[in-house]
Write a protein that holds these residues in place. Structure first.
Motif, PDB file in Angstrom:
ATOM      1  N   ALA A 109      56.181  11.698   9.262  1.00  0.00           N
ATOM      2  CA  ALA A 109      56.507  13.131   9.242  1.00  0.00           C
ATOM      3  C   ALA A 109      57.354  13.493  10.447  1.00  0.00           C
ATOM      4  O   ALA A 109      57.009  13.153  11.586  1.00  0.00           O
ATOM      5  CB  ALA A 109      55.224  13.958   9.233  1.00  0.00           C
ATOM      6  N   HIS A 110      58.440  14.208  10.199  1.00  0.00           N
ATOM      7  CA  HIS A 110      59.357  14.484  11.310  1.00  0.00           C
ATOM      8  C   HIS A 110      58.724  15.396  12.354  1.00  0.00           C
ATOM      9  O   HIS A 110      59.101  15.339  13.524  1.00  0.00           O
ATOM     10  CB  HIS A 110      60.680  15.056  10.802  1.00  0.00           C
ATOM     11  CG  HIS A 110      60.564  16.385  10.103  1.00  0.00           C
ATOM     12  ND1 HIS A 110      60.496  17.582  10.774  1.00  0.00           N
ATOM     13  CD2 HIS A 110      60.511  16.697   8.784  1.00  0.00           C
ATOM     14  CE1 HIS A 110      60.400  18.554   9.901  1.00  0.00           C
ATOM     15  NE2 HIS A 110      60.413  18.049   8.695  1.00  0.00           N
ATOM     16  N   ASP A 111      57.750  16.213  11.967  1.00  0.00           N
ATOM     17  CA  ASP A 111      57.161  17.114  12.960  1.00  0.00           C
ATOM     18  C   ASP A 111      56.187  16.407  13.896  1.00  0.00           C
ATOM     19  O   ASP A 111      55.628  17.025  14.800  1.00  0.00           O
ATOM     20  CB  ASP A 111      56.494  18.311  12.287  1.00  0.00           C
ATOM     21  CG  ASP A 111      55.381  17.922  11.347  1.00  0.00           C
ATOM     22  OD1 ASP A 111      54.800  18.825  10.716  1.00  0.00           O
ATOM     23  OD2 ASP A 111      55.081  16.711  11.222  1.00  0.00           O
ATOM     24  N   ARG A 112      56.018  15.113  13.703  1.00  0.00           N
ATOM     25  CA  ARG A 112      55.206  14.316  14.629  1.00  0.00           C
ATOM     26  C   ARG A 112      56.033  13.774  15.797  1.00  0.00           C
ATOM     27  O   ARG A 112      55.474  13.149  16.690  1.00  0.00           O
ATOM     28  CB  ARG A 112      54.578  13.143  13.877  1.00  0.00           C
ATOM     29  CG  ARG A 112      53.506  13.576  12.900  1.00  0.00           C
ATOM     30  CD  ARG A 112      52.246  13.986  13.635  1.00  0.00           C
ATOM     31  NE  ARG A 112      51.105  14.107  12.738  1.00  0.00           N
ATOM     32  CZ  ARG A 112      49.845  14.184  13.152  1.00  0.00           C
ATOM     33  NH1 ARG A 112      49.563  14.147  14.440  1.00  0.00           N
ATOM     34  NH2 ARG A 112      48.868  14.293  12.290  1.00  0.00           N
ATOM     35  N   TYR A 113      57.311  13.977  15.741  1.00  0.00           N
ATOM     36  CA  TYR A 113      58.190  13.450  16.780  1.00  0.00           C
ATOM     37  C   TYR A 113      58.572  14.551  17.749  1.00  0.00           C
ATOM     38  O   TYR A 113      58.904  15.661  17.341  1.00  0.00           O
ATOM     39  CB  TYR A 113      59.425  12.795  16.145  1.00  0.00           C
ATOM     40  CG  TYR A 113      59.055  11.491  15.478  1.00  0.00           C
ATOM     41  CD1 TYR A 113      58.387  11.485  14.257  1.00  0.00           C
ATOM     42  CD2 TYR A 113      59.326  10.274  16.080  1.00  0.00           C
ATOM     43  CE1 TYR A 113      58.002  10.288  13.656  1.00  0.00           C
ATOM     44  CE2 TYR A 113      58.957   9.078  15.481  1.00  0.00           C
ATOM     45  CZ  TYR A 113      58.289   9.098  14.276  1.00  0.00           C
ATOM     46  OH  TYR A 113      57.905   7.913  13.692  1.00  0.00           O
TER      47      TYR A 113
END
Length: 124
Positions: free
Chosen positions: A107-111
């Protein structure tokens, strides 16, 4: 952590590109480096990731496993995305990202950190 992806361009189907992502700022230790892409009219999607430490283990989305390879040069503080046998559907803006910790996430919001993307266009 500052990230800068570059190396995109126009390539014919079946060709290859290598995208470097230069890392600056904080020294990388327990970080995961991810690659994402966003095609025209599509959501940003995960391509693959690499643990910066711990032997540089990698994880890829199924569609990338056979053709894409992530590697790193610790001395140059750079992570690479090698893309082979490119297809027109691989046309996208490619982003590198970093997250603190050693777990793989898609998930991109984990970066936590993102670079500006680089455009890859694959012609048929």
């Amino acid at each position: 952590v500052q990230l800068q992806a570059f190396g995109g361009g126009l390539v014919q189907a079946g060709g290859s590109l290598r995208l470097p992502c230069a890392v600056s700022g904080r020294t990388l230790r327990q970080h995961v480096m991810g690659w994402f892409r966003q095609g025209p009219g599509k959501e940003r999607e995960f391509v693959g990731a690499m643990r910066w430490s711990g032997g540089g283990s990698t994880y890829y989305v199924d569609s990338a496993k056979d053709r894409f390879t992530i590697s790193r040069d610790i001395a140059k503080n750079t992570v690479y995305l090698q893309m082979n046998s490119l297809k027109p559907e691989n046309t996208a803006v490619y982003f590198c990202a970093a997250r603190e910790g050693n777990d793989f996430y898609t998930a991109h919001d984990r970066y936590h950190f993102w670079g500006q993307g680089t455009q890859v266009t694959v012609s048929s």
